[in-house]
Design a protein around this motif. Structure first.
Motif, short mmCIF file in Angstrom:
data_model
loop_
_atom_site.label_atom_id
_atom_site.label_comp_id
_atom_site.label_asym_id
_atom_site.label_seq_id
_atom_site.Cartn_x
_atom_site.Cartn_y
_atom_site.Cartn_z
N LYS A 34 0.84 -1.21 0.00
CA LYS A 34 0.00 0.00 0.00
C LYS A 34 0.87 1.25 0.00
CE LYS A 34 -4.13 -2.03 1.83
NZ LYS A 34 -5.08 -2.17 2.91
N LYS A 35 1.98 1.21 0.71
CA LYS A 35 2.90 2.35 0.72
C LYS A 35 3.45 2.60 -0.68
CE LYS A 35 4.26 1.65 5.50
NZ LYS A 35 5.26 1.13 6.41
N VAL A 36 3.83 1.52 -1.35
CA VAL A 36 4.37 1.63 -2.71
C VAL A 36 3.31 2.22 -3.64
CG1 VAL A 36 5.19 0.31 -4.71
CG2 VAL A 36 6.09 -0.18 -2.43
N ARG A 37 2.08 1.73 -3.55
CA ARG A 37 1.00 2.26 -4.40
C ARG A 37 0.77 3.75 -4.15
NH1 ARG A 37 -2.67 -0.21 -7.27
NH2 ARG A 37 -4.33 1.13 -6.52
N ILE A 38 0.77 4.16 -2.89
CA ILE A 38 0.55 5.57 -2.56
C ILE A 38 1.67 6.44 -3.15
CG2 ILE A 38 0.59 7.24 -0.65
CD1 ILE A 38 -0.95 5.09 0.99
N LEU A 39 2.91 6.02 -2.92
CA LEU A 39 4.04 6.79 -3.44
C LEU A 39 4.04 6.85 -4.96
CD1 LEU A 39 6.83 5.54 -1.02
CD2 LEU A 39 5.73 7.79 -1.02
N LEU A 40 3.71 5.74 -5.60
CA LEU A 40 3.65 5.69 -7.05
C LEU A 40 2.56 6.61 -7.60
CD1 LEU A 40 4.71 4.44 -9.66
CD2 LEU A 40 3.18 2.52 -9.27
N LYS A 41 1.37 6.54 -7.00
CA LYS A 41 0.26 7.39 -7.44
C LYS A 41 0.58 8.87 -7.26
CE LYS A 41 -3.99 6.23 -6.47
NZ LYS A 41 -5.18 5.75 -5.74
N GLU A 42 1.19 9.22 -6.12
CA GLU A 42 1.54 10.62 -5.89
C GLU A 42 2.55 11.12 -6.91
OE1 GLU A 42 0.87 10.89 -1.06
OE2 GLU A 42 2.90 10.66 -1.83
N ARG A 43 3.54 10.30 -7.20
CA ARG A 43 4.55 10.71 -8.18
C ARG A 43 3.96 10.82 -9.57
NH1 ARG A 43 7.87 13.94 -10.03
NH2 ARG A 43 9.60 13.09 -11.20
N LEU A 44 3.09 9.89 -9.95
CA LEU A 44 2.43 9.97 -11.25
C LEU A 44 1.61 11.26 -11.38
CD1 LEU A 44 1.29 6.30 -11.84
CD2 LEU A 44 2.92 7.59 -13.22
N GLU A 45 0.91 11.63 -10.32
CA GLU A 45 0.14 12.86 -10.34
C GLU A 45 1.05 14.07 -10.51
OE1 GLU A 45 -2.22 12.73 -6.78
OE2 GLU A 45 -3.51 11.15 -7.57
N GLU A 46 2.21 14.06 -9.85
CA GLU A 46 3.18 15.16 -10.02
C GLU A 46 3.65 15.25 -11.47
OE1 GLU A 46 6.50 14.74 -7.39
OE2 GLU A 46 5.24 14.73 -5.61
N VAL A 47 4.01 14.12 -12.05
CA VAL A 47 4.51 14.08 -13.43
C VAL A 47 3.42 14.55 -14.39
CG1 VAL A 47 5.28 12.54 -15.28
CG2 VAL A 47 6.26 12.35 -12.99
N GLU A 48 2.19 14.07 -14.21
CA GLU A 48 1.09 14.48 -15.07
C GLU A 48 0.83 15.97 -14.96
OE1 GLU A 48 -1.28 10.20 -14.96
OE2 GLU A 48 -1.91 11.82 -13.63
N HIS A 49 0.91 16.50 -13.76
CA HIS A 49 0.70 17.94 -13.55
C HIS A 49 1.81 18.74 -14.25
CE1 HIS A 49 -0.71 21.56 -11.60
NE2 HIS A 49 0.53 21.79 -11.17
#
Length: 64
Positions: A34-49
């Protein structure tokens, strides 16, 4: 979750960094996956932004 959406990931050398990425008590209660998924999703959102900011709007700079 569908098995087709699961992938094995080698976290060698990253586990400690992931475990200590946050200091709040809720983080400590989460599983590693779950930690990995959270960190991955947050980073993807940063990159998309960042990509949205870097891509000029089709109407910007157009003369009518």
């Amino acid at each position: 979750m569908d098995m087709a959406n699961r992938v094995p990931v080698n976290l060698e050398g990253l586990r400690e960094r992931i475990e200590h990425a946050r200091s709040d008590s809720a983080w400590k209660e989460l599983s590693l996956s779950k930690k990995v998924r959270i960190l991955l999703k947050e980073r993807l959102e940063e990159v998309e932004h960042q990509n949205q900011k870097a891509t000029p709007s089709p109407t910007v700079g157009k003369e009518e």
